[in-house]
Design a protein around this motif. Structure first.
Motif, PDB file in Angstrom:
ATOM      1  N   LEU A   6      30.490  33.715  44.445  1.00 39.77           N
ATOM      2  CA  LEU A   6      31.378  32.713  45.020  1.00 39.77           C
ATOM      3  C   LEU A   6      30.741  32.135  46.274  1.00 39.77           C
ATOM      4  CD1 LEU A   6      34.885  34.357  44.546  1.00 39.77           C
ATOM      5  CD2 LEU A   6      33.843  32.534  43.204  1.00 39.77           C
ATOM      6  N   ARG A   7      29.908  31.161  46.085  1.00 32.09           N
ATOM      7  CA  ARG A   7      29.248  30.474  47.197  1.00 32.09           C
ATOM      8  C   ARG A   7      28.997  29.036  46.775  1.00 32.09           C
ATOM      9  NH1 ARG A   7      24.027  29.237  46.194  1.00 32.09           N
ATOM     10  NH2 ARG A   7      22.792  30.506  44.757  1.00 32.09           N
ATOM     11  N   PRO A   8      28.682  28.162  47.718  1.00 36.66           N
ATOM     12  CA  PRO A   8      28.372  26.779  47.345  1.00 36.66           C
ATOM     13  C   PRO A   8      27.079  26.685  46.539  1.00 36.66           C
ATOM     14  CG  PRO A   8      28.853  26.979  49.709  1.00 36.66           C
ATOM     15  CD  PRO A   8      28.694  28.365  49.180  1.00 36.66           C
ATOM     16  N   HIS A   9      26.991  25.663  45.714  1.00 38.74           N
ATOM     17  CA  HIS A   9      25.714  25.272  45.114  1.00 38.74           C
ATOM     18  C   HIS A   9      24.912  24.614  46.230  1.00 38.74           C
ATOM     19  CE1 HIS A   9      23.115  23.882  41.767  1.00 38.74           C
ATOM     20  NE2 HIS A   9      22.874  22.883  42.589  1.00 38.74           N
ATOM     21  N   VAL A  10      23.682  25.057  46.437  1.00 35.12           N
ATOM     22  CA  VAL A  10      22.912  24.631  47.610  1.00 35.12           C
ATOM     23  C   VAL A  10      21.676  23.834  47.199  1.00 35.12           C
ATOM     24  CG1 VAL A  10      21.584  25.404  49.618  1.00 35.12           C
ATOM     25  CG2 VAL A  10      23.734  26.534  49.033  1.00 35.12           C
ATOM     26  N   LEU A  11      21.549  22.658  47.781  1.00 36.11           N
ATOM     27  CA  LEU A  11      20.382  21.788  47.601  1.00 36.11           C
ATOM     28  C   LEU A  11      19.625  21.711  48.912  1.00 36.11           C
ATOM     29  CD1 LEU A  11      18.683  19.458  46.238  1.00 36.11           C
ATOM     30  CD2 LEU A  11      20.425  17.892  47.132  1.00 36.11           C
ATOM     31  N   MET A  12      18.355  22.078  48.895  1.00 37.33           N
ATOM     32  CA  MET A  12      17.491  21.904  50.058  1.00 37.33           C
ATOM     33  C   MET A  12      16.790  20.563  49.926  1.00 37.33           C
ATOM     34  SD  MET A  12      14.170  24.187  51.207  1.00 37.33           S
ATOM     35  CE  MET A  12      15.129  25.671  51.432  1.00 37.33           C
ATOM     36  N   MET A  13      16.907  19.711  50.941  1.00 33.87           N
ATOM     37  CA  MET A  13      16.300  18.381  50.886  1.00 33.87           C
ATOM     38  C   MET A  13      15.481  18.145  52.145  1.00 33.87           C
ATOM     39  SD  MET A  13      18.103  14.743  50.003  1.00 33.87           S
ATOM     40  CE  MET A  13      17.130  13.258  49.744  1.00 33.87           C
ATOM     41  N   SER A  14      14.270  17.618  51.975  1.00 33.63           N
ATOM     42  CA  SER A  14      13.407  17.441  53.136  1.00 33.63           C
ATOM     43  C   SER A  14      12.358  16.384  52.860  1.00 33.63           C
ATOM     44  CB  SER A  14      12.715  18.757  53.488  1.00 33.63           C
ATOM     45  OG  SER A  14      11.904  18.612  54.636  1.00 33.63           O
ATOM     46  N   MET A 164      17.288  31.173  53.912  1.00 36.41           N
ATOM     47  CA  MET A 164      18.144  30.816  52.781  1.00 36.41           C
ATOM     48  C   MET A 164      17.471  31.160  51.453  1.00 36.41           C
ATOM     49  SD  MET A 164      21.144  29.650  53.685  1.00 36.41           S
ATOM     50  CE  MET A 164      21.709  28.602  52.334  1.00 36.41           C
ATOM     51  N   LEU A 165      16.178  30.906  51.358  1.00 39.10           N
ATOM     52  CA  LEU A 165      15.447  31.244  50.133  1.00 39.10           C
ATOM     53  C   LEU A 165      15.314  32.763  49.979  1.00 39.10           C
ATOM     54  CD1 LEU A 165      12.708  28.490  50.300  1.00 39.10           C
ATOM     55  CD2 LEU A 165      14.307  28.790  48.396  1.00 39.10           C
ATOM     56  N   LYS A 166      15.036  33.446  51.077  1.00 41.02           N
ATOM     57  CA  LYS A 166      14.873  34.902  51.044  1.00 41.02           C
ATOM     58  C   LYS A 166      16.134  35.589  50.516  1.00 41.02           C
ATOM     59  CE  LYS A 166      14.044  38.843  54.141  1.00 41.02           C
ATOM     60  NZ  LYS A 166      13.879  39.243  55.557  1.00 41.02           N
ATOM     61  N   HIS A 167      17.294  35.048  50.867  1.00 43.11           N
ATOM     62  CA  HIS A 167      18.566  35.621  50.419  1.00 43.11           C
ATOM     63  C   HIS A 167      19.001  35.088  49.055  1.00 43.11           C
ATOM     64  CE1 HIS A 167      19.547  37.983  53.970  1.00 43.11           C
ATOM     65  NE2 HIS A 167      19.277  36.949  54.747  1.00 43.11           N
ATOM     66  N   GLY A 168      18.174  34.253  48.434  1.00 39.36           N
ATOM     67  CA  GLY A 168      18.516  33.737  47.114  1.00 39.36           C
ATOM     68  C   GLY A 168      19.674  32.768  47.124  1.00 39.36           C
ATOM     69  N   LEU A 169      19.772  31.958  48.171  1.00 41.12           N
ATOM     70  CA  LEU A 169      20.933  31.086  48.359  1.00 41.12           C
ATOM     71  C   LEU A 169      20.649  29.614  48.080  1.00 41.12           C
ATOM     72  CD1 LEU A 169      22.256  32.720  51.663  1.00 41.12           C
ATOM     73  CD2 LEU A 169      23.148  33.056  49.342  1.00 41.12           C
ATOM     74  N   VAL A 170      19.451  29.296  47.627  1.00 40.62           N
ATOM     75  CA  VAL A 170      19.099  27.900  47.338  1.00 40.62           C
ATOM     76  C   VAL A 170      18.967  27.728  45.834  1.00 40.62           C
ATOM     77  CG1 VAL A 170      17.418  26.052  47.719  1.00 40.62           C
ATOM     78  CG2 VAL A 170      17.883  27.714  49.537  1.00 40.62           C
ATOM     79  N   LEU A 217       7.319   9.035  46.647  1.00 43.15           N
ATOM     80  CA  LEU A 217       7.496   9.937  45.522  1.00 43.15           C
ATOM     81  C   LEU A 217       8.571  10.964  45.883  1.00 43.15           C
ATOM     82  CD1 LEU A 217       6.583  11.226  42.788  1.00 43.15           C
ATOM     83  CD2 LEU A 217       4.924  12.555  44.136  1.00 43.15           C
ATOM     84  N   VAL A 218       9.490  11.189  44.959  1.00 39.57           N
ATOM     85  CA  VAL A 218      10.512  12.220  45.123  1.00 39.57           C
ATOM     86  C   VAL A 218      10.370  13.219  43.986  1.00 39.57           C
ATOM     87  CG1 VAL A 218      12.992  12.718  45.228  1.00 39.57           C
ATOM     88  CG2 VAL A 218      12.099  10.605  46.238  1.00 39.57           C
ATOM     89  N   THR A 219      10.351  14.503  44.314  1.00 43.24           N
ATOM     90  CA  THR A 219      10.307  15.550  43.291  1.00 43.24           C
ATOM     91  C   THR A 219      11.533  16.436  43.439  1.00 43.24           C
ATOM     92  OG1 THR A 219       8.930  16.949  44.727  1.00 43.24           O
ATOM     93  CG2 THR A 219       7.790  15.585  43.090  1.00 43.24           C
ATOM     94  N   GLU A 220      12.057  16.890  42.309  1.00 43.96           N
ATOM     95  CA  GLU A 220      13.238  17.735  42.306  1.00 43.96           C
ATOM     96  C   GLU A 220      12.956  18.991  41.486  1.00 43.96           C
ATOM     97  OE1 GLU A 220      16.624  15.492  41.025  1.00 43.96           O
ATOM     98  OE2 GLU A 220      16.412  13.987  42.605  1.00 43.96           O
ATOM     99  N   TYR A 221      13.354  20.132  42.018  1.00 52.16           N
ATOM    100  CA  TYR A 221      13.058  21.420  41.412  1.00 52.16           C
ATOM    101  C   TYR A 221      14.304  22.291  41.325  1.00 52.16           C
ATOM    102  CZ  TYR A 221       8.283  20.221  42.937  1.00 52.16           C
ATOM    103  OH  TYR A 221       7.080  19.583  43.170  1.00 52.16           O
ATOM    104  N   ALA A 222      14.352  23.126  40.311  1.00 47.06           N
ATOM    105  CA  ALA A 222      15.304  24.241  40.263  1.00 47.06           C
ATOM    106  C   ALA A 222      14.588  25.486  40.786  1.00 47.06           C
ATOM    107  CB  ALA A 222      15.796  24.467  38.844  1.00 47.06           C
ATOM    108  N   VAL A 223      15.308  26.314  41.541  1.00 52.69           N
ATOM    109  CA  VAL A 223      14.717  27.532  42.096  1.00 52.69           C
ATOM    110  C   VAL A 223      15.003  28.693  41.153  1.00 52.69           C
ATOM    111  CG1 VAL A 223      14.604  29.052  44.108  1.00 52.69           C
ATOM    112  CG2 VAL A 223      15.133  26.615  44.415  1.00 52.69           C
ATOM    113  N   SER A 224      13.964  29.453  40.826  1.00 54.69           N
ATOM    114  CA  SER A 224      14.097  30.583  39.905  1.00 54.69           C
ATOM    115  C   SER A 224      13.812  31.873  40.669  1.00 54.69           C
ATOM    116  CB  SER A 224      13.119  30.442  38.736  1.00 54.69           C
ATOM    117  OG  SER A 224      13.329  29.219  38.044  1.00 54.69           O
ATOM    118  N   TYR A 225      14.803  32.750  40.774  1.00 57.71           N
ATOM    119  CA  TYR A 225      14.644  34.018  41.467  1.00 57.71           C
ATOM    120  C   TYR A 225      14.416  35.136  40.452  1.00 57.71           C
ATOM    121  CZ  TYR A 225      16.630  31.467  45.397  1.00 57.71           C
ATOM    122  OH  TYR A 225      16.861  30.550  46.390  1.00 57.71           O
ATOM    123  N   GLY A 226      13.266  35.779  40.555  1.00 61.76           N
ATOM    124  CA  GLY A 226      12.983  36.920  39.717  1.00 61.76           C
ATOM    125  C   GLY A 226      12.868  36.598  38.249  1.00 61.76           C
ATOM    126  N   GLU A 227      12.497  35.348  37.929  1.00 60.35           N
ATOM    127  CA  GLU A 227      12.360  34.944  36.521  1.00 60.35           C
ATOM    128  C   GLU A 227      10.908  34.787  36.158  1.00 60.35           C
ATOM    129  OE1 GLU A 227      14.686  31.488  35.770  1.00 60.35           O
ATOM    130  OE2 GLU A 227      16.522  32.368  36.549  1.00 60.35           O
TER     131      GLU A 227
END
Length: 227
Positions: A6-14, A164-170, A217-227
């Protein structure tokens, strides 16, 4: 890494240079590079903000950039501004403490009471979450439960991005590529934190799409933890 259900869906944008940097040099504002983004990409940034319930940056970024973090170039409601600041040392003159959008400042239990009171005196919410540092997984749960934040974007610096990435929140990453090389061994890059010891610790991404937005150029990725 455990990902709270139960947490927000998180998008990192930079925005990011060809050599992966966020600024010209350590201590420099990211606004210096952002002014070279195409107008279409600026619109994309504000459109993304308008699509989110909350936007988060670290207190160090606020101290350097003093951003407003509001929606300005497109129609839409400004998201809740979320600033983790463990010791409640965010400047009281920060633009995010203005009344133009709601703001939540997350602090630790060790934050001095007088600083917390001063921030609350600006009319913003203060959430105590964590003993010595802001507990980011706990904060995500609070945002989802108490503020109904379903989707959040991060426009953070390397420290917040790392934690945020270390905790698997992105969940997703969207990068605006700027055609520059700035160099510098200590110039902030997209993600800071500790060095990894092996390739097993790498955070893996899956490319979702890439496209030109104006001249960027814009690139978009899904983050995969432990996959």
């Amino acid at each position: 890494m455990s990902v709270p259900s139960l947490r927000p869906h998180v998008l990192m944008m930079s925005e990011i240079t060809v050599d992966g940097k966020l600024t010209l040099k350590r201590g420099a504002s990211s606004k210096i590079l952002m002014k070279y983004m195409a107008h279409e990409t600026e619109i994309l940034l504000h459109k993304t903000r308008a699509e989110c319930d909350a936007i988060m940056v670290g207190s160090h970024t606020i101290a350097i950039d003093n951003s407003f973090l509001t929606v300005r170039l497109v129609p839409g409601k400004s998201p809740i501004r979320v600033i983790p600041s463990s010791m409640a040392d965010i400047p009281l003159t920060a633009n995010v403490l203005n009344s133009d959008a709601p703001t939540v400042i997350a602090v630790s239990e060790q934050a001095p009471a007088e600083r917390v009171a001063a921030i609350r005196g600006k009319g913003v919410d203060v959430v105590v979450c964590g003993k010595t540092h802001v507990d980011l997984p706990g904060l995500m749960a609070v945002l989802r439960k108490d503020y109904d934040v379903k989707k959040m974007m991060i426009e953070g610096g390397p420290t917040l991005n790392w934690h945020m990435l270390k905790h698997g929140l992105v969940d997703e990453i969207r990068l605006i590529h700027l055609p520059f090389i700035v160099g510098g061994e200590d110039t902030p890059s997209l993600v800071g934190g500790m060095h990894i010891e092996s390739e097993d610790e790498m955070i893996r991404l899956r490319l979702l799409r890439h496209y030109l937005c104006g001249s960027n150029l814009v690139t978009e990725y899904a983050v995969s933890y432990g996959e």
